[in-house]
Design an enzyme around this catalytic site. Structure first.
Site, PDB file in Angstrom:
ATOM      1  N   ARG A   1       6.257 -11.364   5.828  1.00 56.15           N
ATOM      2  CA  ARG A   1       5.736 -11.239   7.191  1.00 56.15           C
ATOM      3  C   ARG A   1       6.317 -12.374   8.026  1.00 56.15           C
ATOM      4  O   ARG A   1       6.344 -13.519   7.586  1.00 56.15           O
ATOM      5  CB  ARG A   1       4.204 -11.297   7.197  1.00 56.15           C
ATOM      6  CG  ARG A   1       3.621 -10.102   6.466  1.00 56.15           C
ATOM      7  CD  ARG A   1       2.124 -10.107   6.468  1.00 56.15           C
ATOM      8  NE  ARG A   1       1.648  -9.074   5.533  1.00 56.15           N
ATOM      9  CZ  ARG A   1       0.399  -8.927   5.161  1.00 56.15           C
ATOM     10  NH1 ARG A   1      -0.527  -9.713   5.653  1.00 56.15           N
ATOM     11  NH2 ARG A   1       0.058  -7.979   4.311  1.00 56.15           N
TER      12      ARG A   1
ATOM     13  N   ASP B   1      -2.368  -7.964  -5.610  1.00 51.45           N
ATOM     14  CA  ASP B   1      -2.813  -6.762  -4.926  1.00 51.45           C
ATOM     15  C   ASP B   1      -3.277  -5.692  -5.907  1.00 51.45           C
ATOM     16  O   ASP B   1      -2.810  -5.642  -7.045  1.00 51.45           O
ATOM     17  CB  ASP B   1      -1.626  -6.223  -4.118  1.00 51.45           C
ATOM     18  CG  ASP B   1      -2.070  -5.460  -2.896  1.00 51.45           C
ATOM     19  OD1 ASP B   1      -3.293  -5.348  -2.671  1.00 51.45           O
ATOM     20  OD2 ASP B   1      -1.185  -4.962  -2.173  1.00 51.45           O
TER      21      ASP B   1
ATOM     22  N   HIS C   1      -8.458  -1.453  -0.763  1.00 47.48           N
ATOM     23  CA  HIS C   1      -7.450  -2.507  -0.942  1.00 47.48           C
ATOM     24  C   HIS C   1      -8.220  -3.737  -1.392  1.00 47.48           C
ATOM     25  O   HIS C   1      -9.260  -4.040  -0.819  1.00 47.48           O
ATOM     26  CB  HIS C   1      -6.769  -2.903   0.364  1.00 47.48           C
ATOM     27  CG  HIS C   1      -6.228  -1.785   1.175  1.00 47.48           C
ATOM     28  ND1 HIS C   1      -4.894  -1.534   1.278  1.00 47.48           N
ATOM     29  CD2 HIS C   1      -6.842  -0.869   1.957  1.00 47.48           C
ATOM     30  CE1 HIS C   1      -4.702  -0.516   2.089  1.00 47.48           C
ATOM     31  NE2 HIS C   1      -5.869  -0.089   2.523  1.00 47.48           N
TER      32      HIS C   1
ATOM     33  N   CYS D   1       0.798  -1.239   0.000  1.00 46.39           N
ATOM     34  CA  CYS D   1       0.000   0.000   0.000  1.00 46.39           C
ATOM     35  C   CYS D   1       0.830   1.290   0.000  1.00 46.39           C
ATOM     36  O   CYS D   1       0.556   2.182  -0.809  1.00 46.39           O
ATOM     37  CB  CYS D   1      -0.982   0.019   1.157  1.00 46.39           C
ATOM     38  SG  CYS D   1      -1.420  -1.577   1.808  1.00 46.39           S
TER      39      CYS D   1
ATOM     40  N   LYS E   1     -14.975  -4.020   5.689  1.00 42.45           N
ATOM     41  CA  LYS E   1     -14.438  -4.908   4.656  1.00 42.45           C
ATOM     42  C   LYS E   1     -15.367  -6.072   4.355  1.00 42.45           C
ATOM     43  O   LYS E   1     -16.295  -6.359   5.122  1.00 42.45           O
ATOM     44  CB  LYS E   1     -13.071  -5.430   5.075  1.00 42.45           C
ATOM     45  CG  LYS E   1     -13.104  -6.218   6.368  1.00 42.45           C
ATOM     46  CD  LYS E   1     -11.728  -6.798   6.695  1.00 42.45           C
ATOM     47  CE  LYS E   1     -11.779  -7.570   7.998  1.00 42.45           C
ATOM     48  NZ  LYS E   1     -10.638  -8.416   8.212  1.00 42.45           N
TER      49      LYS E   1
ATOM     50  N   GLN F   1       1.104 -11.110  -3.219  1.00 43.11           N
ATOM     51  CA  GLN F   1      -0.315 -10.749  -3.231  1.00 43.11           C
ATOM     52  C   GLN F   1      -0.720 -10.359  -4.647  1.00 43.11           C
ATOM     53  O   GLN F   1       0.042  -9.704  -5.345  1.00 43.11           O
ATOM     54  CB  GLN F   1      -0.563  -9.554  -2.315  1.00 43.11           C
ATOM     55  CG  GLN F   1      -0.314  -9.842  -0.856  1.00 43.11           C
ATOM     56  CD  GLN F   1      -0.548  -8.597  -0.011  1.00 43.11           C
ATOM     57  OE1 GLN F   1      -0.051  -7.525  -0.313  1.00 43.11           O
ATOM     58  NE2 GLN F   1      -1.322  -8.746   1.041  1.00 43.11           N
TER      59      GLN F   1
ATOM     60  N   HIS G   1      -4.880  -1.365  -5.534  1.00 41.06           N
ATOM     61  CA  HIS G   1      -5.476  -0.296  -4.744  1.00 41.06           C
ATOM     62  C   HIS G   1      -6.268   0.601  -5.661  1.00 41.06           C
ATOM     63  O   HIS G   1      -5.790   0.977  -6.733  1.00 41.06           O
ATOM     64  CB  HIS G   1      -4.385   0.481  -4.005  1.00 41.06           C
ATOM     65  CG  HIS G   1      -3.706  -0.361  -2.979  1.00 41.06           C
ATOM     66  ND1 HIS G   1      -2.512  -0.996  -3.220  1.00 41.06           N
ATOM     67  CD2 HIS G   1      -4.088  -0.719  -1.731  1.00 41.06           C
ATOM     68  CE1 HIS G   1      -2.182  -1.706  -2.150  1.00 41.06           C
ATOM     69  NE2 HIS G   1      -3.123  -1.565  -1.228  1.00 41.06           N
TER      70      HIS G   1
HETATM   71 ZN   LIG Z   1      -3.233  -2.440   0.577  1.00 43.05          ZN
END
Ligand SMILES: [Zn+2]
Ligand SMILES: [Zn+2]
Length: 651
Positions: free
Chosen positions: A367, A387, A519, A338, A473, A385, A389
């Protein structure tokens, strides 16, 4: 009289001292037969314990986790009783109910070794005792009495535990000749336990401390009906066959190396191909939905995550900062993408007309999961991910949210994931202070999610108080082969990061405004998604996705050249093939390649070479007859087209 309130809000009056079992009987006889424990004012108790005051009561059956728990805990006692009668002098550690059954840690003495071979005997004894309908009797005891009993018995594990308990809080449970230090709750008697299977024997250090004695842990599972046990054993076997760690190895998809580090998967060529194909599929879908790909580095200055607030929250338990020769300079492996994307947004000014901006990246993050938590590809320390945004205006939130739901539902449909559940996580309405962002924005966002979910006809569970502090979410969950639930896709609204990173756009009113951020990750991570996909398909991936689509099996070395010709021909049609060149008998080659789950097996020998054909076998379905090479290529392409068409008409 006392008033008992039931979960549906209805009330009934009973004499003080009434038991859960008596309440069940007053409602119906069949309920009285099925009920296993009672939750009284939030505390799970024995059905036979008297209730003396007004109370809320929930009667727990097999379907309720608290019912099952009492059942399996009672089964652990039953097993201990059987062991004590067969192996007198055995000492006992702890014997809890677990997710899928129960275990007991036992010490049968230094000259006795309990092994898997002893399990049938113990099982037999348990059945005998269960049929005697032994009552579970609770007794509150003083610390002195408890010490005295287990001291005389010579059970140092129990006396050690009693030593740590406070006087006045200690209870025993008796069943048959067996007495245990125990809080309960238990079943009324052993006759409920109809089906018993002891599963395996393992070593377990007392109190998990490897400096202390290793006890023998015996795992088992029990059911109220024989048929349920049979179904459970069948499920366990299926799960073992589908375990992605086992299949990942057999299909040569991924591996781990202790020299590289725990939780850091190494993708092998076949796994990498599969993953690449999934990524390309998702990239295509996203391109069609107006996403743009970006690429960002694996590390960033520590300050980025101080700004985002993640460092304060997770920094201590994560991979620690990377230092450089430059004094005071610190970088972090990125735990999320992010902040990098926020900085891309900031790289130029934006007008309200530019929004929404949909920024996608297959971003690898790191992580530091606890080593005990690591599990194949489902929980790792480095993962990618899928991912993206979305930066949008508040008035675009609902539409953008809906579009993300569309993408996720489409992907799940394409890959045939039918059994997923969804959860909407909202604010705790009692404690609005702990969330960042204005009341108005939260209400708008929560309404937008609920409406979007309803419009899509999804049956989502709504949970209050489960939202992140920065926004509500929607999560998508699927179950793996063992029935464990994993979160895959997620869509999160964020009112926090745009402020922290000072993101803005110029509105129609010529004023500065803050965009809303979403996200989202339909797969969650490539690692977890591939793990679930392996278990879901048992390694039989759809033809468009599978690493090898056909394997060519020459009957003998004489036909090696023809096999190569076939392979070359099919490669021209973009068909992924390989040749089994080993000098094994054809029967063995077929068996081995069936196990590799390659969809098509092409057998070539003299007849095929002369007629320029292949003998086609479909994995798991056997002989499909012989085909000309062009014919087979077209046949395969039709199947792939069909799968991809199905995909395209879904968009
Ligand atoms: Zn994010
Ligand atoms: Zn117990």
């Amino acid at each position: 009289m006392i008033t008992i309130t039931f979960p549906d809000g209805s009330k009934r009056k009973y004499e003080p001292g009434v038991t859960g079992l008596e309440i069940a009987r007053s409602l119906s006889n069949s309920l009285a037969r099925e009920v296993l424990s009672a939750t009284v004012n939030g505390e799970v108790r024995d059905l036979t314990r008297p209730i003396t005051e007004d109370a809320t009561v929930k009667l727990n059956k097999w379907e309720d986790p608290d019912g099952k728990h009492a059942f399996w805990h009672s089964s652990a006692h039953l097993m201990a009783e059987a062991i004590e009668s067969l192996y007198p002098g055995t000492k006992f550690g702890i014997g809890p109910a677990i997710d899928n059954g129960f275990y007991y840690d036992v010490d049968p003495g230094d000259d006795v070794a309990l092994t898997d071979a002893d399990l049938p005997g113990i099982e037999k004894k348990m059945k005998e005792l269960a049929a005697q309908k032994e009552v579970f009797e609770r007794e509150e005891v003083s610390k002195a009495k408890a010490m005295d009993y287990f001291g005389k018995k010579g059970d140092e594990y129990k006396t050690e535990m009693i030593g740590e308990l406070e006087d006045g809080t200690i209870s025993f449970y008796h069943s048959g000749d067996f007495t245990d230090l125990c809080r309960g709750p238990h079943l009324p008697d052993t006759s409920h336990i109809k089906a018993i299977k002891l599963l395996n024997v393992a070593g377990a250090y007392w109190r998990g401390d490897e400096k202390r004695k290793q006890l023998t842990r015996i795992y088992g599972v029990t059911f109220p009906k024989q048929k349920m046990l049979e179904e459970h054993l069948e499920m366990l076997e299926q799960a073992r066959q589908r375990d992605h760690r086992k299949l990942g190895k057999e299909l040569e998809l991924f591996t781990f190396s202790p020299r590289v580090g725990a939780g850091l998967p190494l993708w092998l060529p076949k796994g990498a191909q599969l993953r690449e194909r999934l990524e390309n599929f998702l990239k295509k879908v996203q391109r069609e939905h107006g996403y743009e790909q970006v690429i960002t580095p694996h590390i960033g200055q520590k300050e980025l995550w101080v700004t985002s607030g993640h460092y304060a929250k997770y920094g201590k338990d994560s991979f620690q900062p990377i230092h450089t020769p430059q004094e005071g300079e610190e970088f972090l492996l990125k735990p999320m993408n992010c902040p990098h994307h926020c900085e891309i947004y900031r790289s130029k000014p934006h007008s309200y007309r530019d929004l929404p901006i949909r920024m996608a990246e297959f971003g690898t993050v790191y992580r530091y999961e606890q080593s005990g938590e690591l599990h194949g590809l489902t929980r790792v320390r480095g993962f990618t991910q899928d991912d993206a945004h979305i930066f949008c205006r508040p008035d675009q939130l609902k539409e953008e949210f809906t579009k993300v739901i569309d993408i996720i539902l489409y992907i799940f449909k394409t890959l045939d994931f039918k059994e997923f559940t969804t959860q909407v996580s909202l604010r705790d309405p009692e404690d609005k202070e702990k969330y960042i962002g204005s009341d108005e924005n939260w209400e708008k966002a929560e309404r937008a999610i609920l409406e979007a979910v309803e419009e899509k006809g999804m049956e989502a569970t709504v949970v209050y108080g489960e939202a992140a502090f920065y926004g509500p979410k929607l999560d998508f969950m699927v179950k793996d082969a063992l029935g464990r639930q994993w979160q895959l896709g997620t869509i999160q609204v964020d009112y926090n990061l745009p402020g922290r990173f000072e993101l803005e756009y110029i509105g129609a009113d010529n004023q500065k405004h803050e965009p809303v951020m979403i996200h989202r990750a339909p797969f969650g991570s490539m690692e977890r998604f591939v793990a679930v996909l392996i278990e879901h398909t048992a390694g039989k991936f759809p033809l468009w996705l599978t690493p090898d689509q056909a394997v060519i099996l020459p009957i003998s070395e004489k036909y090696q050249d023809y096999a190569e010709k076939v392979s070359k021909f099919l490669k021209n049609y973009d068909i992924r093939t390989l040749i089994d060149e080993r000098s094994e008998k054809i029967g063995k080659k077929i068996r081995d390649n069936e196990l590799k789950r390659i969809p098509y097996l092409l057998i070539v020998g003299e007849k095929e070479q002369e007629s320029e054909t292949v003998s086609v076998r479909r994995q798991g379905e056997g002989d499909q007859g012989s085909m000309k090479l062009e014919e087979f290529a077209a046949f395969l392409q039709t199947e792939v087209d069909h799968q991809l068409k199905k995909i395209e008409t879904n968009v």
